[in-house]
Enzyme design. Sequence first.
Site, PDB file in Angstrom:
ATOM      1  CG  HIS A  58       7.334   5.074  15.753  1.00 52.40           C
ATOM      2  ND1 HIS A  58       7.907   5.764  17.008  1.00 52.40           N
ATOM      3  CD2 HIS A  58       7.882   5.083  14.518  1.00 52.40           C
ATOM      4  CE1 HIS A  58       8.769   6.062  16.310  1.00 52.40           C
ATOM      5  NE2 HIS A  58       8.870   6.157  14.906  1.00 52.40           N
ATOM      6  CG  HIS A  60       8.775   6.343   9.777  1.00 48.59           C
ATOM      7  ND1 HIS A  60       9.258   7.288  10.148  1.00 48.59           N
ATOM      8  CD2 HIS A  60       9.236   5.604  10.421  1.00 48.59           C
ATOM      9  CE1 HIS A  60       9.384   7.581  11.073  1.00 48.59           C
ATOM     10  NE2 HIS A  60      10.088   6.165  11.973  1.00 48.59           N
ATOM     11  CG  LEU A  61       1.934   5.195   6.303  1.00 49.90           C
ATOM     12  CD1 LEU A  61       0.959   6.009   6.460  1.00 49.90           C
ATOM     13  CD2 LEU A  61       1.955   4.091   5.855  1.00 49.90           C
ATOM     14  CG  ASN A  92      10.340  10.554   8.918  1.00 46.92           C
ATOM     15  OD1 ASN A  92       9.591   9.670   8.858  1.00 46.92           O
ATOM     16  ND2 ASN A  92      11.538   9.829   9.069  1.00 46.92           N
ATOM     17  CG  ASN A 276      18.997   6.306  15.629  1.00 49.84           C
ATOM     18  OD1 ASN A 276      19.137   5.670  16.348  1.00 49.84           O
ATOM     19  ND2 ASN A 276      18.850   7.371  14.686  1.00 49.84           N
ATOM     20  CG  ASP A 303      10.834   3.291  14.343  1.00 46.96           C
ATOM     21  OD1 ASP A 303      10.607   4.132  12.923  1.00 46.96           O
ATOM     22  OD2 ASP A 303      11.845   3.426  14.422  1.00 46.96           O
ATOM     23  CG  HIS A 307      15.595   2.575   4.348  1.00 49.50           C
ATOM     24  ND1 HIS A 307      15.633   3.416   3.624  1.00 49.50           N
ATOM     25  CD2 HIS A 307      15.363   2.458   5.436  1.00 49.50           C
ATOM     26  CE1 HIS A 307      15.355   4.771   5.042  1.00 49.50           C
ATOM     27  NE2 HIS A 307      15.444   3.006   6.191  1.00 49.50           N
ATOM     28  CG  PHE A 321      19.855   4.346  11.235  1.00 45.29           C
ATOM     29  CD1 PHE A 321      20.941   3.868  11.795  1.00 45.29           C
ATOM     30  CD2 PHE A 321      20.709   5.504  11.105  1.00 45.29           C
ATOM     31  CE1 PHE A 321      21.786   4.046  12.556  1.00 45.29           C
ATOM     32  CE2 PHE A 321      22.039   5.635  11.278  1.00 45.29           C
ATOM     33  CZ  PHE A 321      22.799   4.960  12.468  1.00 45.29           C
TER      34      PHE A 321
END
Length: 443
Positions: A58, A60-61, A92, A276, A303, A307, A321
């Site tokens: 899980h 996010h790249l 996403n 989140n 996860d 950012h 989040f």
Amino acid sequence: MKMIIRGGRVLDPVSKRDEIADLYIQNGLVALPFEADSSTQIIDAAGRLVAPGFIDMHVHLREPGFEAKETIATGTAAAVRGGFTGVACMPNTNPVADNAAIIEFIKNKALEAGRCGVYPVGAITRGSQGKEMAELAGMRESGAVAFSDDGQPVKDAWMMRLAMQYCKMLGAVIISHCEEKSLVAGGVMHEGYYSTILGLKGIPAAAEEIMVSRDIILAAETGCPVHIAHISTAGSVALVREAKKRGISVTAEVTPHHFSLTDGAVADYSTNAKVNPPLRGEADLQAVLAGLADGTIDVIATDHAPHTYDEKNVEFDLAPFGMVGLETAVGLVWSELVHKGILTPLQAVAKLSFNPASILGLNRGMLTEGAAADITIIDPDLEETVDPAKFAGKGRNTPFTGRKLKGMPVMTIVAGEIKYQRSQKSGVRSRESEVRSQNEGTV
Ligand SMILES: [Zn+2]
């Protein structure tokens, strides 16, 4: 092309092997014992743990679309520095990974970066909007390992049921981001004592648990395997435990932040602790630990959600989040779970390698002869203080800055090649690796 990892504690969750042994690698695969010659690379692993390569299912790249936060190149650099030989990346992005062309794009970028395995997760619905089904079969053919609208729940139960019927046929797992939006209703942290005293809008545990129960019911009805992403509440853990007892094909993951922090971490309005699902209360944390120990929770996944500084450097209500996780995960697993006796080293390794691999249908996570030589080597005694300035990833948004971790990944090997080696200078161990030619850094 030949390597011998000498004298480490070899941990193989499939065979339950846990013994001091040498591990032989040839042509990118785990091999039978052979005699070393002048071309054989020798790694001294005395006092270290030698495990199948860790897979973070899980992550996010952020590429395509959000390259200021992370790219496939920087995210995989963070992965190998964190001891991961493979990551499953969530869809996403912008555009959303909801078609075969984007799955191909991600795979090509990962090959170009050349650091670790990248296993794309395709979106369930077009644009993850929840309205029309995405091209699941086409994405599956292009190499999507699972399907998820992660970041968003699939609000419509009819749509989720249809997606499960398709995925059952495709032999793919659905990864469910469980959130009932009508109960989230603009909440920014866990609903409880701290949300009350801080005057911040809370997200009740029920917002997660209602969706966990819906998706368990649909998994039972359709026979489609469902994986609950980032489980965070005591009620969700109980629902998954009960579903497993009933033989329903459900698995679950927890993040390092949900097993090591509570909503108290938000008390100073730190936006780096805004995530989140939110950091929950002490009873939830205890339930998560019990779920890890008894096998209800199969997987530890980060996860990882990078950012930029500017995005997080705003008031709490407005901040996005998410926190980064790849480079602190293994240290947190060893510090909070293994050294505290909640998991044995073999159990921890299973939740980081074989279990995610088998849920995603990857032929990984084992050290048997002929297996891909993806290997993570850990020094269980190495202490390191979290310093985001040293991160290989772009994101610095972690609430763990300054936290002392014990048990760090020291070498990451992908297909028989060393992709990362940690400098031991700052460690308590003075033993020098026999591989002296490579300094700390991503190879
Ligand atoms: Zn999610």
